[in-house]
Design a protein around this motif. Structure first.
Motif, PDB file in Angstrom:
ATOM      1  N   SER A  14       0.829  -1.207   0.000  1.00 48.19           N
ATOM      2  CA  SER A  14       0.000   0.000   0.000  1.00 48.19           C
ATOM      3  C   SER A  14       0.861   1.253   0.000  1.00 48.19           C
ATOM      4  O   SER A  14       0.611   2.202  -0.760  1.00 48.19           O
ATOM      5  CB  SER A  14      -0.925   0.006   1.226  1.00 48.19           C
ATOM      6  OG  SER A  14      -1.825  -1.080   1.192  1.00 48.19           O
ATOM      7  N   ILE A  15       1.888   1.262   0.838  1.00 50.47           N
ATOM      8  CA  ILE A  15       2.807   2.404   0.871  1.00 50.47           C
ATOM      9  C   ILE A  15       3.523   2.537  -0.468  1.00 50.47           C
ATOM     10  O   ILE A  15       3.684   3.638  -1.012  1.00 50.47           O
ATOM     11  CB  ILE A  15       3.821   2.250   2.020  1.00 50.47           C
ATOM     12  CG1 ILE A  15       3.107   2.306   3.373  1.00 50.47           C
ATOM     13  CG2 ILE A  15       4.888   3.341   1.946  1.00 50.47           C
ATOM     14  CD1 ILE A  15       3.996   1.999   4.564  1.00 50.47           C
ATOM     15  N   SER A 131      -6.538   1.731  -8.298  1.00 51.09           N
ATOM     16  CA  SER A 131      -5.577   0.665  -8.025  1.00 51.09           C
ATOM     17  C   SER A 131      -5.092   0.721  -6.581  1.00 51.09           C
ATOM     18  O   SER A 131      -5.033  -0.310  -5.885  1.00 51.09           O
ATOM     19  CB  SER A 131      -4.390   0.774  -8.990  1.00 51.09           C
ATOM     20  OG  SER A 131      -3.472  -0.278  -8.791  1.00 51.09           O
ATOM     21  N   PHE A 132      -4.754   1.916  -6.106  1.00 51.85           N
ATOM     22  CA  PHE A 132      -4.315   2.055  -4.722  1.00 51.85           C
ATOM     23  C   PHE A 132      -5.429   1.671  -3.753  1.00 51.85           C
ATOM     24  O   PHE A 132      -5.189   0.978  -2.755  1.00 51.85           O
ATOM     25  CB  PHE A 132      -3.868   3.489  -4.439  1.00 51.85           C
ATOM     26  CG  PHE A 132      -3.637   3.755  -2.970  1.00 51.85           C
ATOM     27  CD1 PHE A 132      -2.478   3.324  -2.358  1.00 51.85           C
ATOM     28  CD2 PHE A 132      -4.593   4.406  -2.214  1.00 51.85           C
ATOM     29  CE1 PHE A 132      -2.264   3.537  -1.002  1.00 51.85           C
ATOM     30  CE2 PHE A 132      -4.396   4.632  -0.858  1.00 51.85           C
ATOM     31  CZ  PHE A 132      -3.229   4.195  -0.244  1.00 51.85           C
ATOM     32  N   ALA A 133      -6.646   2.119  -4.036  1.00 50.22           N
ATOM     33  CA  ALA A 133      -7.768   1.825  -3.145  1.00 50.22           C
ATOM     34  C   ALA A 133      -7.982   0.319  -3.026  1.00 50.22           C
ATOM     35  O   ALA A 133      -8.222  -0.200  -1.926  1.00 50.22           O
ATOM     36  CB  ALA A 133      -9.036   2.509  -3.648  1.00 50.22           C
ATOM     37  N   ALA A 134      -7.890  -0.403  -4.146  1.00 55.86           N
ATOM     38  CA  ALA A 134      -8.085  -1.857  -4.111  1.00 55.86           C
ATOM     39  C   ALA A 134      -7.020  -2.537  -3.258  1.00 55.86           C
ATOM     40  O   ALA A 134      -7.326  -3.440  -2.465  1.00 55.86           O
ATOM     41  CB  ALA A 134      -8.060  -2.414  -5.535  1.00 55.86           C
ATOM     42  N   LEU A 137      -7.651  -1.725   0.484  1.00 50.99           N
ATOM     43  CA  LEU A 137      -8.803  -2.437   1.041  1.00 50.99           C
ATOM     44  C   LEU A 137      -8.503  -3.923   1.223  1.00 50.99           C
ATOM     45  O   LEU A 137      -9.010  -4.546   2.165  1.00 50.99           O
ATOM     46  CB  LEU A 137     -10.028  -2.241   0.149  1.00 50.99           C
ATOM     47  CG  LEU A 137     -10.578  -0.809   0.090  1.00 50.99           C
ATOM     48  CD1 LEU A 137     -11.869  -0.763  -0.713  1.00 50.99           C
ATOM     49  CD2 LEU A 137     -10.812  -0.247   1.492  1.00 50.99           C
ATOM     50  N   LEU A 138      -7.694  -4.496   0.347  1.00 50.10           N
ATOM     51  CA  LEU A 138      -7.253  -5.883   0.569  1.00 50.10           C
ATOM     52  C   LEU A 138      -6.482  -5.985   1.879  1.00 50.10           C
ATOM     53  O   LEU A 138      -6.628  -6.956   2.635  1.00 50.10           O
ATOM     54  CB  LEU A 138      -6.379  -6.349  -0.593  1.00 50.10           C
ATOM     55  CG  LEU A 138      -7.074  -6.899  -1.834  1.00 50.10           C
ATOM     56  CD1 LEU A 138      -6.043  -7.235  -2.907  1.00 50.10           C
ATOM     57  CD2 LEU A 138      -7.922  -8.128  -1.507  1.00 50.10           C
ATOM     58  N   THR A 139      -5.653  -4.991   2.134  1.00 53.73           N
ATOM     59  CA  THR A 139      -4.878  -4.975   3.381  1.00 53.73           C
ATOM     60  C   THR A 139      -5.806  -4.855   4.587  1.00 53.73           C
ATOM     61  O   THR A 139      -5.600  -5.522   5.614  1.00 53.73           O
ATOM     62  CB  THR A 139      -3.884  -3.805   3.359  1.00 53.73           C
ATOM     63  OG1 THR A 139      -3.040  -3.923   2.207  1.00 53.73           O
ATOM     64  CG2 THR A 139      -3.024  -3.809   4.611  1.00 53.73           C
ATOM     65  N   VAL A 140      -6.828  -4.036   4.471  1.00 51.69           N
ATOM     66  CA  VAL A 140      -7.807  -3.884   5.551  1.00 51.69           C
ATOM     67  C   VAL A 140      -8.502  -5.215   5.817  1.00 51.69           C
ATOM     68  O   VAL A 140      -8.722  -5.595   6.984  1.00 51.69           O
ATOM     69  CB  VAL A 140      -8.842  -2.797   5.193  1.00 51.69           C
ATOM     70  CG1 VAL A 140     -10.003  -2.815   6.195  1.00 51.69           C
ATOM     71  CG2 VAL A 140      -8.191  -1.425   5.184  1.00 51.69           C
ATOM     72  N   LEU A 141      -8.839  -5.957   4.761  1.00 51.50           N
ATOM     73  CA  LEU A 141      -9.489  -7.256   4.945  1.00 51.50           C
ATOM     74  C   LEU A 141      -8.598  -8.219   5.713  1.00 51.50           C
ATOM     75  O   LEU A 141      -9.079  -9.015   6.525  1.00 51.50           O
ATOM     76  CB  LEU A 141      -9.849  -7.857   3.586  1.00 51.50           C
ATOM     77  CG  LEU A 141     -10.990  -7.206   2.811  1.00 51.50           C
ATOM     78  CD1 LEU A 141     -11.253  -7.975   1.519  1.00 51.50           C
ATOM     79  CD2 LEU A 141     -12.258  -7.132   3.642  1.00 51.50           C
TER      80      LEU A 141
END
Length: 303
Positions: A14-15, A131-134, A137-141
């Motif tokens: 993400s970073i 792309s960044f948002a996806a 959000l995967l990381t949040v999951l």
């Protein structure tokens, strides 16, 4: 700890994707899009360019880092698919992350090799944002997995429709902002809120098109701020019992104010690069938070 490796890798990716996005904005703002000539993936036909020009360094760094992050995104998507497939949103987000990073790369390569018009170039930033948002959000999951109190809210149909409407509209505002940059309309107005001393600038100066683009973006951004204010008030009055909506609505409203401040300051500072990068950063984070809120309100009975 459940999914410890995936969580760490998701944060790193993400970073890294955020850096890609900022690098892209830096390429545009510094006029470095042709820093490697018209060759891709090589730079001036070389794997490692000999040129030490600033534009070449900026463009080459962007290409190299984007390629590395493309591999990271693919690994994250596959890893998430294997470990988090029991979560409803995982497969969709994994596909979105991979498809949009590929789309982003192809658009960037096409712009170098064949050239693109301003409309397509502006879309490149919007694709990067999704792309960044996806990825985020995967990381949040990964962090949500295994928790007994997985975020699950119940909102009215009107609120849900409004939030998704604002999400779509915010993407359109992102696009108009990118279009301002790529059409060279950033500095056609010498002030704010007036444009060249009036609310409706003189369109007979030979810059009618750029002035129109600038005024459309200004109006769209102001409407967006109002929409976020309405979302904040609505959330506080009806759904403040849900922390993700309560704090999310506060965050997006504050971020849109920061976004506006950065955009306005570009007109009044000698070096507009720092506020321009802040402008790109805040709208990306804002869109991601709003996307998470949208994901949450589609849940019904948890997992």
């Amino acid at each position: 700890m459940l999914n410890k490796g995936l969580k760490t890798f998701g944060i790193v990716t993400s970073i890294g994707m955020l850096i890609v996005l900022l690098q892209g904005a830096l390429v545009t703002k510094t006029g470095s899009a042709e820093g490697c000539g018209a060759t891709w993936p090589l730079c001036y036909g070389q794997l490692i360019p000999e040129s030490s020009a600033k534009e070449t360094i900026i463009e080459y760094s962007h290409r190299a880092w984007s390629g590395l992050m493309g591999m990271f995104v693919f690994i994250l998507a596959v890893w998430s698919w294997k470990k988090l497939s029991h979560l409803r949103e995982t497969k969709f987000l994994a596909l979105m992350a991979v498809l949009f990073i590929l789309f982003q790369g192809f658009m960037g390569a096409g712009a170098v090799i064949w050239g693109n018009n301003d409309i397509v170039l502006a879309l490149h930033f919007g694709i990067s944002t999704i792309s960044f948002a996806a990825v985020a959000l995967l990381t949040v999951l990964a962090f949500e997995d295994g928790k007994s109190s997985v975020t699950n809210v119940q909102v009215s149909k009107a609120y849900r429709n409004y939030l998704f409407g604002v999400l779509v509209y915010s993407y359109l505002v992102i696009y108009t902002g990118a279009y301002v940059k790529h059409t060279g309309a950033t500095h056609v107005c010498n002030g704010f809120p007036l444009c060249n001393g009036s609310f409706i600038p003189d369109m007979g100066s030979g810059l009618a098109y750029q002035l129109s683009i600038q005024m459309i973006h200004r109006a769209a951004a102001m409407v967006l701020a109002v929409l976020f204010l309405v979302l904040l008030i609505w959330t506080i009055r009806r759904f403040r019992r849900y922390p993700v909506l309560f704090f999310g609505s506060i965050a997006v409203f504050l971020l849109v104010l920061v976004q506006a401040g950065a955009g306005i300051s570009i007109l009044f500072v000698d070096s507009y690069l720092p506020p321009a990068l802040v402008h790109s950063l805040t709208i990306t984070v804002l869109f991601t938070i709003l996307s998470y809120m949208g994901m949450v309100i589609t849940r019904r009975n948890g997992y």
